[in-house]
Design a protein around this motif. Structure first.
Motif, short mmCIF file in Angstrom:
data_model
loop_
_atom_site.label_atom_id
_atom_site.label_comp_id
_atom_site.label_asym_id
_atom_site.label_seq_id
_atom_site.Cartn_x
_atom_site.Cartn_y
_atom_site.Cartn_z
N HIS A 116 0.85 -1.19 0.00
CA HIS A 116 0.00 0.00 0.00
C HIS A 116 0.88 1.24 0.00
O HIS A 116 1.80 1.35 0.81
CB HIS A 116 -0.89 0.02 1.25
N ARG A 119 -13.87 10.11 9.00
CA ARG A 119 -14.05 8.71 8.61
C ARG A 119 -14.11 8.60 7.08
O ARG A 119 -13.46 7.73 6.49
CB ARG A 119 -15.34 8.17 9.24
N PHE A 170 -10.62 9.22 5.36
CA PHE A 170 -9.67 8.12 5.50
C PHE A 170 -10.17 6.83 4.84
O PHE A 170 -9.41 5.88 4.69
CB PHE A 170 -9.29 7.92 6.96
N ARG A 171 -11.43 6.79 4.42
CA ARG A 171 -11.95 5.66 3.63
C ARG A 171 -11.86 5.95 2.14
O ARG A 171 -12.00 5.05 1.32
CB ARG A 171 -13.43 5.44 3.97
N SER A 227 -7.79 3.25 14.19
CA SER A 227 -7.85 2.63 12.86
C SER A 227 -7.06 3.46 11.84
O SER A 227 -6.43 2.90 10.94
CB SER A 227 -9.31 2.45 12.41
N ILE A 228 -7.06 4.79 12.01
CA ILE A 228 -6.26 5.66 11.13
C ILE A 228 -4.77 5.40 11.38
O ILE A 228 -3.98 5.25 10.45
CB ILE A 228 -6.61 7.14 11.38
N HIS A 258 -3.31 2.77 12.41
CA HIS A 258 -2.85 1.44 11.98
C HIS A 258 -3.23 1.10 10.53
O HIS A 258 -3.00 -0.03 10.09
CB HIS A 258 -3.38 0.38 12.95
N ASP A 259 -3.77 2.06 9.80
CA ASP A 259 -4.12 1.85 8.39
C ASP A 259 -2.83 1.55 7.61
O ASP A 259 -1.79 2.16 7.83
CB ASP A 259 -4.79 3.13 7.84
N ARG A 307 -2.06 2.41 4.79
CA ARG A 307 -1.64 3.56 3.99
C ARG A 307 -1.09 4.70 4.87
O ARG A 307 -0.76 5.76 4.36
CB ARG A 307 -2.81 4.06 3.15
N SER A 308 -1.02 4.48 6.18
CA SER A 308 -0.54 5.51 7.11
C SER A 308 0.92 5.32 7.46
O SER A 308 1.40 4.20 7.59
CB SER A 308 -1.34 5.47 8.42
#
Length: 192
Positions: free
Chosen positions: A6, A131, A134-135, A157-158, A160-161, A163-164
């Motif tokens: 990613h 939300r 970030f989706r 969740s952001i 640990h995404d 893409r982060s």
């Protein structure tokens, strides 16, 4: 084993309160603008009494300079307040009036969100906008600040995404970390 990787598109700054995350965010924004990269979004800024330099609260400031109150010490507010964070009353409607329009204009290559935190999350509309951002499948790169520690499931969740990429700002690195962040941003934004 999968070889798909990613691409990083969420640049998250974290660190202890007062370490310089907002200062770093403003610096990165300024450098990007100087290089011709358009940005949208907002930052939060401490408000202090000019005489005694005592913190009175926080303002929200859009990148085009529109300013409003995010929070004020409860004793300074004439009206009763629904949302409190420590000694501060959070002025949700004033915050939303400045912050939300900056999150809806998904036209600039970089969106700056300082900060995604507990005070800002008193606004359900803000939380929903975060939300969605970030989706999103858009190509927009997000540069945001998040708390060092949080029990909020959306913030986690952001963080640990896939893409982060999380950058921890410390007193030791706060004056130089922008160079590393810019290198990664430059490759995504095709800057030389």
């Amino acid at each position: 084993m999968s070889h798909t990787q990613h691409a990083v598109k969420f640049f998250l700054l974290t660190g202890e309160p007062g370490v310089g995350k907002t200062t770093l965010t403003k610096k990165l924004n300024s450098i990007l603008n100087d290089r011709g990269i358009k940005t949208s979004g907002f930052y939060t800024e401490e408000v202090r009494c000019s005489l005694l330099w005592i913190k009175q609260g926080y303002d929200v400031v859009s990148l085009d300079g529109i300013r409003g109150r995010l929070a004020r010490e409860v004793s300074l507010l004439p009206e009763p307040i629904n949302f409190k964070f420590g000694k501060y009353g959070v002025l949700v409607q004033e915050f939303e009036k400045i912050a939300l329009p900056t999150l809806l204009q998904l036209k600039d290559p970089v969106m700056i969100i300082d900060e995604i935190g507990k005070m800002e999350f008193y606004s359900n509309s803000f939380k929903l906008a975060i939300r969605e951002i970030f989706r999103s499948k858009s190509d927009i790169i997000v540069l945001a600040t998040i708390p060092l520690r949080s029990s909020d499931s959306l913030i986690e969740s952001i963080r640990h995404d896939a893409r982060s990429k999380v950058w921890t700002v410390t007193r030791a690195n706060r004056n130089t970390i922008h160079e590393d962040i810019l290198k990664e941003l430059a490759s995504l934004l095709n800057l030389v």
